[in-house]
Design a protein around this motif. Structure first.
Motif: not given
Length: 476
Positions: A246-257
């Motif tokens: 989750a920690e790794r995915l959320l970096a990409a999730h945040a950038e897309l957000s």
């Protein structure tokens, strides 16, 4: 009989080789006064007499209860974080019309990964919007059908699928919701996980390309980007690997957000179950709290709202609800270096449970038709197939008087056993019987030899070069 075969490190001789380990067997499993194994109010002997062996038995209440408990655990954890959750039943674990209906009743969505699984779910009455469609090589026809019926989410597994799904949706005049499967570099199994920069597997796209490909999905007017998806493994006993992923995915999730809302995050599942008394998976409530807490912390760190969450529990719903019944055919002492190994051969094998041969999976076993005060002996439970690797239970302690004609029960077979079943050696696949409150009913018919023969084109009625008649008659 006594055994001098090497004892696996995980096993020790039990005080009682008739005892049923609580986490391994369905909660309804017990022994009656005659010593017969009872599941959901039906004894093994009467089930075998009515339906024959091998026989897959599924405790319906166990499956429903586990589905409800897992959903409730994630609902509670998500609500505390101010969000909501969707829980998907993994069709690949075991799919039938009855099971689809149980899961719908308990409020779950259903995950499918082939056109055949989609067909079963739809035929059983599943609402298309409550279906997710996985797969690393979905055919054009499968994609078009999924779009046409209105599947709730297609998981895009590769760059090439972006265009395929977009084109299918455009042709159908629909906007198709999709997720993008990403490899986080975290691989987990049981209570251990490995975090690396890259993960070498056939599923998903690399984390480094998540933002690029997510943006490309958004460039298509026929696609609705729901968010990222990740699956880190299976038979996972705690939340540590999920937290790292989750920690790794959320970096990409945040950038897309930063450019547009990303409403959802799917962290997969693969929660483990107990196959033997040594397996100790964490309670699902603890796992749910651990994962959701990690998501909340990650979102706070990246300054983004907590998204809707989705999970795919996998075998943890249906696996412990299943027990397979067999009849013992032979008991054979085999001299080995340093001792003797006792082989207990049953009337099934790798055609109805391929997991031991495929993965080296561990299982337990108990005599199901009686209890015995004979001293425990270490045995290997083997199948009837013409294959040295045809082993169902590699090592287990059974009463030393196990004998031909005994019924043998192998628990935790609800997941993947029927799904992986084959006709190896032309053995018909067994039926599946659901049991609830003492009532048993067939939910998947077993096969017959006549049905196997009916598929053989060389036995069709013809006056062809071989001159064969129909399978009902004798060869010419």
């Amino acid at each position: 009989m006594a055994s001098t075969a090497p004892q696996p490190r995980r096993l020790s001789a039990p005080d009682d080789a008739n005892a049923l380990a609580p986490l391994v067997w369905p909660t309804t499993a017990s022994r009656n006064e005659a010593g017969d194994l009872v599941i959901a109010g039906r004894d093994a002997s009467s089930l075998a007499a009515e339906f024959g062996t091998p026989l897959y038995v599924v405790d319906e209440s166990e499956a429903r209860t586990r589905a409800a408990r897992i959903t409730r655990a994630f609902d509670v954890a998500a609500a505390a974080a101010g969000t909501s959750v969707t829980v998907y039943y993994a069709g690949k674990a075991f799919l039938s019309a009855a099971v689809v209906r149980w899961m719908i009743d308990e409020g779950l969505a259903v995950d499918v990964c082939t056109g055949g699984e989609l067909a079963v779910a739809l035929a059983a009455g599943a609402e298309p919007a409550r279906l997710g469609f996985h797969g690393n090589n979905k055919s054009i026809a499968e994609i078009e059908r999924a779009v046409a019926v209105g599947v709730g989410a297609i998981v895009i597994d590769s760059e090439i699928e972006i265009e395929r799904v977009a084109q299918a949706a455009a042709r159908a005049g629909r906007v198709q919701p999709v997720r993008l499967r990403v490899n986080s570099g975290v691989h987990a199994s049981t209570h251990e996980f490995l975090a690396t920069a890259h993960e070498d597997q056939k599923f998903g796209v690399s984390l480094e390309r998540a933002v690029e490909l997510g943006s490309r999905i958004r460039s298509h007017g026929s696609l609705d980007f729901l968010g990222l998806h990740c699956h880190i493994g299976s038979q996972i006993f705690d939340s540590a690997g999920f937290a790292e992923s989750a920690e790794r995915l959320l970096a990409a999730h945040a950038e897309l957000s930063r450019t547009a809302p990303v409403p959802e995050l799917n962290l997969g599942g693969g929660f483990g179950i107990a196959y033997t008394a040594d397996d100790e998976p964490s309670p699902i409530e603890e796992i749910a709290r651990g994962i959701v807490t990690a998501v909340v912390n990650g979102c706070r760190e990246h300054g983004v709202p907590v998204p809707k969450l989705a999970f795919e529990p996998g075998r943890s719903i249906i696996g412990p609800a299943g027990v397979t019944l067999y009849t013992v055919g032979t008991v054979k002492p085999v001299p080995i270096e340093g001792g003797v190994r006792h082989y207990v051969s049953i009337d099934g094998g790798m055609s109805d449970n391929a997991r031991t041969a495929l993965y080296g999976a561990d299982y337990s076993a108990r005599i199901a038709s009686r209890v015995s005060d004979a001293a425990p002996v270490l045995v290997r439970v083997a199948g009837k197939h013409c294959e040295s690797g045809d082993i169902v239970v590699d090592a287990e302690y059974l009463p030393g008087d196990v004998t031909p004609g005994d019924l043998l029960a192998v628990p935790a077979t609800g997941a993947y056993c029927w799904s992986l079943a084959s006709n190896y050696n032309h053995v018909p696949r067994p039926p599946v019987v659901a049991v609830r409150d003492g009532v048993a009913r067939v939910i998947v018919h077993g096969e017959t030899e006549q049905q196997l023969l009916a598929r053989d084109a060389g036995l069709e009625a013809s006056d062809g070069p071989l001159g064969h008649r129909t399978i009902e008659g004798n060869p010419a």
